[in-house]
Design an enzyme around this catalytic site. Structure first.
Site, mmCIF file in Angstrom:
data_model
loop_
_atom_site.group_PDB
_atom_site.id
_atom_site.type_symbol
_atom_site.label_atom_id
_atom_site.label_comp_id
_atom_site.label_asym_id
_atom_site.label_seq_id
_atom_site.Cartn_x
_atom_site.Cartn_y
_atom_site.Cartn_z
ATOM 1 C CG ASN A 9 -1.830 1.318 1.416
ATOM 2 O OD1 ASN A 9 -1.843 2.088 0.570
ATOM 3 N ND2 ASN A 9 -2.298 1.437 2.760
ATOM 4 C CE LYS A 11 -0.052 3.365 4.767
ATOM 5 N NZ LYS A 11 0.205 3.415 6.097
ATOM 6 C CG HIS A 95 -5.692 1.930 5.075
ATOM 7 N ND1 HIS A 95 -5.291 3.152 5.947
ATOM 8 C CD2 HIS A 95 -4.730 1.088 5.122
ATOM 9 C CE1 HIS A 95 -4.129 2.448 6.378
ATOM 10 N NE2 HIS A 95 -3.874 1.381 5.881
ATOM 11 C CD GLU A 97 -2.669 5.429 6.721
ATOM 12 O OE1 GLU A 97 -2.907 5.548 5.419
ATOM 13 O OE2 GLU A 97 -1.890 5.119 7.273
ATOM 14 C CD GLU A 167 -3.623 -2.376 7.396
ATOM 15 O OE1 GLU A 167 -2.353 -2.597 6.861
ATOM 16 O OE2 GLU A 167 -4.154 -1.315 7.105
ATOM 17 N N GLY A 173 2.373 2.483 10.580
ATOM 18 C CA GLY A 173 3.481 3.540 10.485
ATOM 19 C C GLY A 173 4.184 4.051 11.956
ATOM 20 C CB SER A 213 5.081 -1.448 12.030
ATOM 21 O OG SER A 213 4.951 -0.054 12.145
HETATM 22 P P1 PGA Z 1 2.880 0.054 7.555
HETATM 23 O O1 PGA Z 1 1.324 0.547 7.097
HETATM 24 O O2 PGA Z 1 3.631 -0.984 7.019
HETATM 25 O O3 PGA Z 1 3.488 1.456 7.397
HETATM 26 O O4 PGA Z 1 2.511 0.261 9.073
HETATM 27 C C1 PGA Z 1 0.560 -0.429 6.749
HETATM 28 C C2 PGA Z 1 -0.754 0.020 6.290
HETATM 29 O O5 PGA Z 1 -1.390 0.889 6.484
HETATM 30 O O6 PGA Z 1 -1.371 -0.542 5.302
#
Ligand code: PGA
Length: 251
Positions: A9, A11, A95, A97, A167, A173, A213
């Site tokens: 992803n 983003k 997601h 976000e 997640e 992140g 992460s």
């Molecule tokens: P990350 O993001 O690996 O940077 O933690 C995962 C995601 O949001 O899909």
């Protein structure tokens, strides 16, 4: 046996030129990694360029969101048909976000999911609890509600084809990762929700990715868990070699 699926992803990162370079790097880096579905999800603006870059390879293309309507006055949105014509096979829905910053709810995830299935995209539906929810020990209730609400009205034969992504919001992140046991416990709980909503066959067919992460150095432990069928990778997906290392840990 469920085939693992690892998706990147990206983003809101990478211009079209940069995305094409990264996609070519991913294609090269995952060469020979059979037995795992590999997907990259660039921003909408780079979809066509990345589609060209992954063409003829084992790497699939996904988008990060889509609208539920087919067309119309929805400024800033894109439809499922538009994604298909850009070469998309997958689409990430719900997601955290999107939920946190753009008002996504289980109801809007559900609408997007229905349309995605109707137009023939393969959805990756994201769920996960916040830090406060984990601390308050309501993770199971929160995730159960997200799965149940997100999948409302979805038939068993459709549900069977889905990819879910667990997640934990506190791990996205942040460098914090759920331990393999913590993650597997929630994945197992999600599978039980699928048994309750459908049946054992559906529950055993759905692939559930872990996201938050995931990096080359923790991927093998997470992916080794019985209920973890792949990863949804953010930060580490922006580097072809790191992403490929995670892909290889999934085999
Ligand atoms: P990350 O993001 O690996 O940077 O933690 C995962 C995601 O949001 O899909």
């Amino acid at each position: 046996m469920r085939k693992p699926i690892v998706a990147g992803n990206w983003k809101m990162n990478r211009t079209s030129d940069e995305a094409e370079t990264l996609a070519r790097g991913v294609v090269d880096a995952v060469l020979g990694a059979d037995g795992v579905d590999v997907v990259v999800c660039p921003p909408h603006t780079a979809l066509e360029r990345v589609s060209g870059a992954v063409k003829g390879s084992s790497v699939g293309l996904g988008a990060q969101n889509m609208h539920w309507e087919a067309e119309g006055a929805y400024t800033g949105e894109v439809s499922g048909a538009m994604l298909l014509t850009c070469g998309c096979e997958y689409v990430i829905l719900g997601h955290s976000e999107r939920r946190q910053y753009f008002g996504e709810t289980d109801q809007t995830v559900n609408k997007r999911l229905k349309t995605a299935l109707d137009v023939g995209l393969k959805p990756i539906v994201c769920v996960g609890e916040t830090l406060e929810e984990r601390k308050s020990e309501v993770t199971d209730q929160v995730v159960r509600k997200q799965v149940t609400g997100g999948l409302e009205g979805i038939l068993a034969n459709e549900a069977q084809t889905l990819v879910l992504a667990y997640e934990p919001v506190w791990a996205i992140g942040t460098g914090l990762t759920a331990t393999p046991d913590q993650a597997d416990a929630v994945h197992g709980m999600i599978r039980q929700v699928l048994v309750d909503l459908y049946d054992e066959t559906v529950a055993q067919s759905v692939r559930i990715q872990y996201g938050g992460s995931m990096k080359p150095d923790n991927a093998a432990d997470l992916l080794g868990q019985p209920n973890i069928d792949g990863g949804l990778i953010g930060g580490a997906a922006l580097d072809a070699d790191s992403f490929a290392a995670i892909v290889k840990a999934a085999i």
